[in-house]
Every structure is written in C-alpha cells, then in structure tokens.
Design a protein around this motif. Sequence first.
Motif, short mmCIF file in Angstrom:
data_model
loop_
_atom_site.label_atom_id
_atom_site.label_comp_id
_atom_site.label_asym_id
_atom_site.label_seq_id
_atom_site.Cartn_x
_atom_site.Cartn_y
_atom_site.Cartn_z
N LYS A 135 -23.40 -12.00 -13.65
CA LYS A 135 -22.28 -11.77 -14.56
C LYS A 135 -22.80 -11.21 -15.87
O LYS A 135 -23.80 -11.68 -16.41
CB LYS A 135 -21.50 -13.07 -14.80
N GLN A 136 -22.11 -10.23 -16.41
CA GLN A 136 -22.54 -9.57 -17.62
C GLN A 136 -21.82 -10.12 -18.85
O GLN A 136 -21.69 -9.43 -19.84
CB GLN A 136 -22.31 -8.06 -17.50
N PHE A 137 -21.32 -11.35 -18.77
CA PHE A 137 -20.67 -11.95 -19.92
C PHE A 137 -20.94 -13.45 -19.90
O PHE A 137 -21.29 -14.03 -18.86
CB PHE A 137 -19.16 -11.68 -19.92
N ASP A 138 -20.81 -14.07 -21.03
CA ASP A 138 -21.03 -15.50 -21.16
C ASP A 138 -19.70 -16.22 -20.97
O ASP A 138 -18.74 -15.98 -21.72
CB ASP A 138 -21.62 -15.81 -22.55
N SER A 197 -11.13 -13.38 -11.23
CA SER A 197 -12.24 -13.75 -10.35
C SER A 197 -13.19 -14.76 -10.99
O SER A 197 -13.77 -15.60 -10.29
CB SER A 197 -13.03 -12.50 -9.94
N SER A 198 -13.34 -14.71 -12.31
CA SER A 198 -14.32 -15.57 -12.97
C SER A 198 -13.72 -16.74 -13.74
O SER A 198 -14.37 -17.78 -13.88
CB SER A 198 -15.16 -14.73 -13.96
N ASP A 218 -2.59 -20.10 -15.49
CA ASP A 218 -2.50 -21.56 -15.56
C ASP A 218 -3.88 -22.20 -15.50
O ASP A 218 -4.20 -23.11 -16.28
CB ASP A 218 -1.65 -22.10 -14.41
N THR A 219 -4.70 -21.74 -14.58
CA THR A 219 -6.05 -22.30 -14.43
C THR A 219 -6.87 -22.08 -15.69
O THR A 219 -7.56 -22.99 -16.18
CB THR A 219 -6.76 -21.67 -13.24
N LEU A 220 -6.79 -20.87 -16.23
CA LEU A 220 -7.55 -20.57 -17.45
C LEU A 220 -7.04 -21.40 -18.61
O LEU A 220 -7.84 -21.93 -19.41
CB LEU A 220 -7.42 -19.07 -17.76
#
Length: 210
Positions: A5-8, A46-47, A52-54
Amino acid sequence: MAGKKQFDVATALDAAMVQFWRAGYADTSVDDLSRATGLNRSSIYSSLGDKDTLFLRCLERYTTRYGDRYDAALSRAADRPLEAVRAFFDITLERIADPGLPDGCLVAQTVMATPVLSANVAERAREAIGFQHARLRAALQAGSLPDDVAESFAGHLAAVNQSLAVMSRAGASAEQLRAVVDVALDALAQTLGMRATAGRSSAGVQGRRR
C-alpha cells in the motif's frame, strides 16, 4: 514492492475522522472522504471499507484516543476526586481550543444525528456516551461518594461535558465554557466537602464514645 500500500492507514483514518467530525456523518460523502484522504473511491472501499464501516473505525479511533486521556485524568480520583474531574474537563476544553481540530465532539454530534444513522452506527454512538458516564461514575465512587450520589453526579458531569461541545459549535468563548465547568466543579466540591465534614464528625463522635 508489488502489492504494498502506498499510503499510511493511520493517516488516512485521521483525515477521514476529521472530515466526519467537521461535516457530520450525513453530510459527508464518499467523494468528500476521497478529497480528505487523498485516496480514490476504490482505494477507500478496498482498504478502509464502505462509509458505515469507515465511520465506525473513525468513531472507535476517536473514542479510544480521548477515552484513554479521560481515564488517565480520572485515575487520581481515589485520592483527589475534584482534581481528577477538573483534569477530565481540561482535556475537553483543550481539544475544543485546538485550532487544528474541528469544533465540538464527534460523539455528541453523531448522537444528535441518530435519525439519519444506520442502526449500527447509532448504537455505537450511544455506547460511547454510556462509556463516558460509566468512567465518571467509577471515578466518583473511587472518590468515596455513595453509589447513588456518584450516579447522579456522573450523569450531570457527562451532560455538562457534552454541552461544551454543542456550545463551542454555537460560538461560545473559552471563558464561557470554563465558567460552565466551574459551576459543575463548585457543586461537586460542595458535595465532597459535606461528605468529608460528615465523616470527621462521625469519627469524632465515635472517638468520644470510646
């Protein structure tokens, strides 16, 4: 490296949390979250999950971050209950005064938006309010208040704490917010003082009877 993954994730969650905090759950779209995090829609799903989940991940992140600070402040309640509750409110006032954070409280504004929330999100927000009440009650019980008095004060102090968030969104000044806290602390101080005086009087009577 392929597949990396290219992000934190932590940074993305913080950015999403601030977006939800600033605009509210209902008024935050996936496109808003994309702009806030710098991720495209597919990367968010996807990540980080659907909306709702986020949001639930952000709410958990928020309640853990400030819950740990509240618990640390209240940990001194057995010896210094008034100072512990003052430190509890200081955390809220410092958060409100931080120019890098939105006004108000993510939990409070989420609860107020209950009619437009999914059942899962609404229940989690109500649980967060309940946790705050419970930690205050436990601290006041540790500070030697009887269970019924600790319960009443916990409800009052939790309500005051949430009202600070609403008042800050309405434009109340730091001085006005501090004045609200001082009234609550004065009431607690009087109750603690009366309990201490009653305890000394009881001990004195018992001593004379010996």
